[in-house]
Design an enzyme around this catalytic site. Structure first.
Site, mmCIF file in Angstrom:
data_model
loop_
_atom_site.group_PDB
_atom_site.id
_atom_site.type_symbol
_atom_site.label_atom_id
_atom_site.label_comp_id
_atom_site.label_asym_id
_atom_site.label_seq_id
_atom_site.Cartn_x
_atom_site.Cartn_y
_atom_site.Cartn_z
ATOM 1 N N ASP A 146 3.331 -6.837 3.597
ATOM 2 C CA ASP A 146 2.702 -5.694 4.651
ATOM 3 C C ASP A 146 2.655 -6.393 5.974
ATOM 4 O O ASP A 146 1.945 -5.802 6.930
ATOM 5 C CB ASP A 146 1.401 -5.269 4.294
ATOM 6 C CG ASP A 146 1.131 -4.132 5.033
ATOM 7 O OD1 ASP A 146 1.708 -3.379 5.647
ATOM 8 O OD2 ASP A 146 -0.098 -3.685 4.903
ATOM 9 N N HIS B 256 3.734 2.537 13.026
ATOM 10 C CA HIS B 256 2.857 3.357 13.387
ATOM 11 C C HIS B 256 3.434 4.109 14.786
ATOM 12 O O HIS B 256 2.486 4.554 15.497
ATOM 13 C CB HIS B 256 1.258 2.658 13.795
ATOM 14 C CG HIS B 256 0.918 1.947 12.759
ATOM 15 N ND1 HIS B 256 -0.544 1.563 12.645
ATOM 16 C CD2 HIS B 256 1.125 1.602 11.453
ATOM 17 C CE1 HIS B 256 -0.795 1.053 11.457
ATOM 18 N NE2 HIS B 256 0.031 1.038 10.891
ATOM 19 N N GLU C 43 -5.251 1.964 2.729
ATOM 20 C CA GLU C 43 -5.162 0.766 3.672
ATOM 21 C C GLU C 43 -5.363 0.809 5.215
ATOM 22 O O GLU C 43 -6.039 0.283 5.698
ATOM 23 C CB GLU C 43 -3.831 0.049 3.255
ATOM 24 C CG GLU C 43 -3.714 -1.613 3.662
ATOM 25 C CD GLU C 43 -3.165 -2.018 5.282
ATOM 26 O OE1 GLU C 43 -3.545 -2.757 5.649
ATOM 27 O OE2 GLU C 43 -2.930 -0.673 5.874
ATOM 28 N N GLU C 44 -4.451 1.951 5.561
ATOM 29 C CA GLU C 44 -4.481 2.233 6.801
ATOM 30 C C GLU C 44 -5.842 2.717 7.498
ATOM 31 O O GLU C 44 -6.069 2.792 8.747
ATOM 32 C CB GLU C 44 -3.232 3.257 7.314
ATOM 33 C CG GLU C 44 -1.804 2.805 6.896
ATOM 34 C CD GLU C 44 -1.311 1.857 7.634
ATOM 35 O OE1 GLU C 44 -2.004 1.239 8.771
ATOM 36 O OE2 GLU C 44 -0.257 1.268 7.557
ATOM 37 N N HIS D 26 0.854 -1.219 -0.023
ATOM 38 C CA HIS D 26 0.091 0.005 -0.100
ATOM 39 C C HIS D 26 0.978 1.216 -0.125
ATOM 40 O O HIS D 26 2.012 1.302 0.496
ATOM 41 C CB HIS D 26 -0.944 -0.066 1.239
ATOM 42 C CG HIS D 26 -0.505 0.077 2.610
ATOM 43 N ND1 HIS D 26 -0.233 1.183 3.188
ATOM 44 C CD2 HIS D 26 -0.254 -1.048 3.404
ATOM 45 C CE1 HIS D 26 0.116 0.579 4.598
ATOM 46 N NE2 HIS D 26 0.237 -0.861 4.541
ATOM 47 N N ASP E 127 6.339 1.036 6.585
ATOM 48 C CA ASP E 127 5.114 0.307 6.333
ATOM 49 C C ASP E 127 4.251 1.225 5.403
ATOM 50 O O ASP E 127 3.435 2.072 6.143
ATOM 51 C CB ASP E 127 4.297 0.189 7.747
ATOM 52 C CG ASP E 127 2.948 -0.147 7.676
ATOM 53 O OD1 ASP E 127 2.261 -0.412 6.644
ATOM 54 O OD2 ASP E 127 2.123 -0.076 8.834
ATOM 55 N N ASP F 127 -0.108 4.335 1.084
ATOM 56 C CA ASP F 127 -0.526 5.373 2.343
ATOM 57 C C ASP F 127 0.307 4.867 3.626
ATOM 58 O O ASP F 127 0.734 3.771 3.754
ATOM 59 C CB ASP F 127 -1.626 5.437 2.347
ATOM 60 C CG ASP F 127 -2.476 3.998 2.985
ATOM 61 O OD1 ASP F 127 -2.284 3.100 2.450
ATOM 62 O OD2 ASP F 127 -3.192 4.171 3.838
HETATM 63 ZN ZN LIG Z 1 0.796 -1.495 6.445
#
Ligand SMILES: [Zn+2]
Length: 372
Positions: A164, A345, A140-141, A77, A107, A79
């Site tokens: 991922d 994150h 995706e997030e 992904h 990520d 984003d």
């Molecule tokens: Zn991810």
């Protein structure tokens, strides 16, 4: 051959491109250019319009140049989570991280970098390959929004690899939970807290009558639930008129998830009814669970590659969801491959150069050994 310097330079270049969910336009344009340059058929779908983002999912198709004509899906992904307004990556002791003011965005740009390096190696070394469908998804997030609206039905895909998963290369996710999330809202009634509190309905008090009866935390061995944030109220002297809670629930078992959601809503419904308040919610199932069959071809093939590269092969279950949930739900057997990202994150996110390069090596080895 995988070129370490090229992978690292490309990764650093991409993490510097800010691409929060629904604002991936710059990243989409960058990838469109790169994929075009590598000779893929590139397109952008209308996912952005559907979900309210500034660009769509980017796909690249590379037609087979060998006797192997089936189509393999590779996806990552575009984003990243916030903070990612401005990203200043740095390399220390072969670890790539940021200056601590933003996430790194490994990520999932480590996944994107591995796919791009594969395509470069294919071109440079004139590798034989099957049809390759590359999907760089958006949002995706925010709950797999881009992959969810991607029309994959026009492709006949044998199986897929999503890159991922935030653990060490060698591991693959073959089972993942269903996830539901959304806001729970209690609407009471405002009143002056000193002069006429009896004329109000305190949303917080109503919530407190419900919360004790909820099943939260580890509900059972395959089911969890959480209230992650609570927002409500205006001032000292106003009876709290409204309260909103961010709620999520996960389970490997879809039926258990449905039952838990119903139970949760019923509890709030009853508490609200008893107190004259109103209960509403926008909780939705974001993705359904999947569990790949042990004999699935992709598992066997990737296991051989991990062994060849002397990586510790491991199949795992995840309580996290990824675009792999969506593709499996659409009947494309898809694994989620670990790519070596750590502390994702958070502003402490990092990845080692070794793992970043290994991700590309796994894909290259996979294609070199691929047979229909
Ligand atoms: Zn991810």
């Amino acid at each position: 051959m995988v070129n370490q310097k090229r992978v690292v330079d490309n990764f650093i270049e991409m993490v510097k491109i800010s691409s929060p969910s629904k604002k991936e336009r710059k990243m989409a344009d960058y990838l469109t250019k790169v994929l075009n340059g590598l000779g893929l058929e590139v397109s952008e779908d209308n996912a952005g319009e559907i979900i309210g983002g500034d660009c769509g999912n980017i796909t690249g198709f590379l037609k087979s140049n060998s006797k192997n004509k089936k189509t393999i899906l590779l996806s990552a992904h575009m984003d990243t989570v916030v903070p990612c307004e401005a990203i200043f990556p740095k390399i220390e002791n072969d670890i790539i991280k940021t200056d601590g003011t933003s996430v790194l965005g490994g990520d999932d740009k480590a996944g994107v970098a591995a796919i791009l390096e594969l395509l470069r190696v294919i071109k440079e070394d004139k590798l034989e390959h099957p049809n390759l469908l590359i999907i760089f998804s958006i949002a995706e997030e925010m709950g797999l929004l881009g992959a969810n609206v991607f029309d994959i039905s026009k492709y006949n895909i044998r199986y897929g690899i999503v890159l991922d998963n935030a653990s060490k290369p060698g591991r693959i996710v073959v089972e993942a939970s269903s996830l539901a999330h959304g806001k729970l809202r209690i609407t009471g009634k405002a009143a002056h807290a000193g002069l006429a509190p009896e004329k109000g309905i305190n949303a917080f008090l109503v919530a407190s009558k419900a919360v004790g009866a909820l099943r939260l935390g580890k509900v059972d061995f395959e089911t969890t639930a959480n209230i992650g944030a609570v927002h409500g109220g205006e001032a000292y002297n106003i009876v709290m008129p409204e309260l909103e809670m961010l709620y999520e629930a996960r389970s490997q078992n879809k039926q258990k998830l449905d039952e838990l959601l119903k139970e949760t809503f019923d509890i709030f419904e009853k508490a609200c009814k008893d107190e004259g308040a109103k209960f509403t919610h926008d909780v939705k199932i974001i993705a359904n669970s999947f569990a790949l069959d042990e004999n699935e071809e992709i598992i066997e093939s990737i296991q051989k590659i991990m062994k060849k590269l002397s990586l510790p092969f491991e199949k795992t279950k995840s309580s996290g969801v990824s675009d792999a949930n969506i593709y499996n739900n659409k009947n494309i057997p898809t694994i989620n491959m670990a790519i070596g990202t750590s502390k994702v994150h958070t502003v402490e996110e990092f990845i080692s150069i070794e793992d970043l390069v290994m991700d590309a090596k796994i894909l290259v080895e996979f294609i070199k050994n691929y047979e229909d």
